[in-house]
Design a protein around this motif. Structure first.
Motif, PDB file in Angstrom:
ATOM      1  N   ARG A   8       0.826  -1.205   0.000  1.00 53.47           N
ATOM      2  CA  ARG A   8       0.000   0.000   0.000  1.00 53.47           C
ATOM      3  C   ARG A   8       0.858   1.252   0.000  1.00 53.47           C
ATOM      4  N   PHE A   9       2.139   1.111   0.308  1.00 53.94           N
ATOM      5  CA  PHE A   9       2.976   2.279   0.501  1.00 53.94           C
ATOM      6  C   PHE A   9       4.007   2.382  -0.602  1.00 53.94           C
ATOM      7  N   PRO A  10       4.137   3.568  -1.222  1.00 54.25           N
ATOM      8  CA  PRO A  10       5.053   3.718  -2.322  1.00 54.25           C
ATOM      9  C   PRO A  10       6.513   3.707  -1.914  1.00 54.25           C
ATOM     10  N   SER A  66      -3.346   4.067  11.729  1.00 58.43           N
ATOM     11  CA  SER A  66      -3.059   4.779  10.486  1.00 58.43           C
ATOM     12  C   SER A  66      -1.901   5.757  10.672  1.00 58.43           C
ATOM     13  N   GLY A  67      -1.933   6.532  11.750  1.00 58.73           N
ATOM     14  CA  GLY A  67      -0.836   7.450  12.013  1.00 58.73           C
ATOM     15  C   GLY A  67       0.475   6.716  12.205  1.00 58.73           C
ATOM     16  N   PHE A  68       0.448   5.601  12.923  1.00 56.51           N
ATOM     17  CA  PHE A  68       1.646   4.801  13.159  1.00 56.51           C
ATOM     18  C   PHE A  68       2.214   4.276  11.840  1.00 56.51           C
ATOM     19  N   ILE A  69       1.347   3.718  11.002  1.00 59.35           N
ATOM     20  CA  ILE A  69       1.787   3.137   9.735  1.00 59.35           C
ATOM     21  C   ILE A  69       2.307   4.208   8.776  1.00 59.35           C
ATOM     22  N   MET A  70       1.664   5.379   8.776  1.00 60.41           N
ATOM     23  CA  MET A  70       2.158   6.459   7.922  1.00 60.41           C
ATOM     24  C   MET A  70       3.582   6.845   8.309  1.00 60.41           C
ATOM     25  N   ALA A  71       3.867   6.870   9.598  1.00 58.76           N
ATOM     26  CA  ALA A  71       5.224   7.182  10.050  1.00 58.76           C
ATOM     27  C   ALA A  71       6.204   6.100   9.618  1.00 58.76           C
ATOM     28  N   ILE A  72       5.809   4.844   9.776  1.00 60.08           N
ATOM     29  CA  ILE A  72       6.675   3.738   9.386  1.00 60.08           C
ATOM     30  C   ILE A  72       6.976   3.799   7.893  1.00 60.08           C
ATOM     31  N   ALA A  73       5.979   4.156   7.110  1.00 59.14           N
ATOM     32  CA  ALA A  73       6.122   4.142   5.660  1.00 59.14           C
ATOM     33  C   ALA A  73       6.901   5.337   5.123  1.00 59.14           C
ATOM     34  N   TYR A  74       6.773   6.505   5.747  1.00 59.84           N
ATOM     35  CA  TYR A  74       7.284   7.728   5.130  1.00 59.84           C
ATOM     36  C   TYR A  74       8.361   8.462   5.923  1.00 59.84           C
ATOM     37  N   TYR A  75       8.414   8.272   7.212  1.00 55.01           N
ATOM     38  CA  TYR A  75       9.417   8.996   7.997  1.00 55.01           C
ATOM     39  C   TYR A  75      10.800   8.405   7.757  1.00 55.01           C
ATOM     40  N   GLN A  76      11.767   9.276   7.466  1.00 55.94           N
ATOM     41  CA  GLN A  76      13.140   8.876   7.211  1.00 55.94           C
ATOM     42  C   GLN A  76      14.040   9.460   8.300  1.00 55.94           C
ATOM     43  N   PRO A  77      14.330   8.719   9.363  1.00 57.94           N
ATOM     44  CA  PRO A  77      15.068   9.289  10.498  1.00 57.94           C
ATOM     45  C   PRO A  77      16.504   9.680  10.173  1.00 57.94           C
ATOM     46  N   HIS A  78      17.143   8.960   9.249  1.00 62.40           N
ATOM     47  CA  HIS A  78      18.552   9.215   8.966  1.00 62.40           C
ATOM     48  C   HIS A  78      18.775  10.016   7.691  1.00 62.40           C
ATOM     49  N   ASN A  79      17.743  10.168   6.914  1.00 64.87           N
ATOM     50  CA  ASN A  79      17.878  10.891   5.651  1.00 64.87           C
ATOM     51  C   ASN A  79      16.593  11.646   5.355  1.00 64.87           C
TER      52      ASN A  79
END
Length: 373
Positions: A8-10, A66-79
């Motif tokens: 589901r996540f690009p 949904s908020g949790f999964i959006m973070a997993i899918a899109y948040y880039q902690p190192h870049n």
């Protein structure tokens, strides 16, 4: 670490969270029991009825997740990289709108008199704005109100993510906590006021308005960002802790009437009141490795989780068609009818996911995301 296989996540996220996917099916199932199966096993068990029929509260779980999964899918902690709003919004539109529209059109045909007598209902549903206008969330395909709320979350997400990149978690955490307090005050004051009645405009505002749910999505987002930042160092929790968090949720649901008697107020878990407990369960489950992860990552369970969106949004059309066409001919009895319709709904949901949702999502993403801005 394995890569996230949820298509589901690009973007690809370096986390394995397939064990969470099946919980979406269980949550969606409680919504179906809430609407159609309060008379059927296991909802008939007095010590499980609140949990089995916890549909409205399960929707709040969806928002937190949904908020949790959006973070997993899109948040880039190192870049950290700017999120393409256009591609993100197209991806989310492609994910939810095709089957949402099909379900809506089915209900519009079945409820033609409502469409004629209430001409604003259909335009609001088509544009996914019905939850913003009290009096309209429960019109036509009423489970769609939650998608109206979710669409607002998707609209906000790129800006929330940019804020996290710019300022960290501190300020958004404060905002989330303030929103949570305000939401609970408005909700609990509203439902305990003398003016409150079911299906009133006040009811629609406190239970369905998107601003009354944004706290849950932001809480899930913050938790997901923190989780992804620490994922490499997290150890699998003791299964007893995971089981304890699940039992805590069940206890909060089952003992709600008892708690209401103690405090002397009606309580509602639908708008984030027990979101912290949901987050605890999600965090522990996401961190779980070993046999539990393997079991919950079975392809069949993942498929049911992926098909849960169709199960949720198609429930009213399917049960409506079953009650009109098959129930009078089969003569099975009330409980049997519920389960036959449920099996039919699950089969149709899987078919929808494989034969309609996925192809439609792929087509829309290719057709729209490839166009120049």
């Amino acid at each position: 670490m394995k890569t996230l296989t949820n298509n589901r996540f690009p973007r690809v996220a370096a986390l394995q969270i397939n064990q969470i996917t099946f919980t979406r099916f269980i949550a969606a199932l409680t919504v179906v029991f809430f609407h159609y199966g309060t008379h059927a096993f296991p909802a008939t068990f007095s010590w499980l009825s609140e949990s089995v029929t916890a549909g409205p509260i399960a929707v709040n779980y969806f928002y937190v997740l949904s908020g949790f999964i959006m973070a997993i899918a899109y948040y880039q902690p190192h870049n950290p990289a700017p999120l393409s709003k256009r591609k993100y919004w197209i991806a989310r539109f492609a994910r939810i709108y095709p089957v949402y529209l099909v379900a809506l059109l089915l209900m519009a045909v079945a409820s033609s008199s409502e469409v004629v007598n209430n001409p604003l209902a259909l335009p609001l549903h088509v544009t996914m704005l019905q939850a913003w206008v009290p009096g309209y969330p429960m019109t036509l395909n009423n489970p769609g109100w939650s998608l109206s709320v979710e669409a607002f979350f998707y609209l906000c997400f790129p800006f929330l993510l940019a804020l996290i990149y710019r300022t960290g978690l501190k300020y958004l955490t404060i905002v989330c906590f303030v929103l949570w307090l305000i939401t609970q005050f408005i909700l609990l004051t509203g439902i305990n006021s003398p003016e409150y009645t079911g299906k009133s405009l006040l009811h629609d505002f406190v239970y369905y308005h998107p601003l009354m749910h944004i706290n849950a999505f932001i809480a899930g987002l913050l938790c997901g960002v923190l989780y992804k930042s620490k994922a490499d160092s997290l150890k699998s929790p003791n299964p007893v802790l995971l089981l304890g968090s699940l039992l805590l949720i069940v206890m909060l649901l089952e003992f709600r009437p008892f708690f209401e008697n103690i405090v002397g107020y009606k309580l509602a878990y639908t708008n984030g009141l027990i979101a912290p407990v949901f987050l605890l369960f999600i965090w522990l489950l996401a961190s779980t490795k070993g046999r539990i992860q393997t079991l919950l990552s079975h392809p069949t369970l993942i498929l049911l989780g992926e098909a849960s969106f169709s199960l949720y949004i198609l429930q009213k059309p399917v049960y409506g068609l079953y009650n009109r066409i098959l129930e009078p001919r089969l003569g099975l009895g009330e409980v049997a009818d519920f389960y036959v319709a449920l099996i039919l709904l699950i089969i149709l949901s899987i078919a929808s996911y494989k034969l309609f949702e996925t192809p439609a999502r792929t087509y829309i993403n290719k057709a729209l995301a490839a166009k120049p801005t």
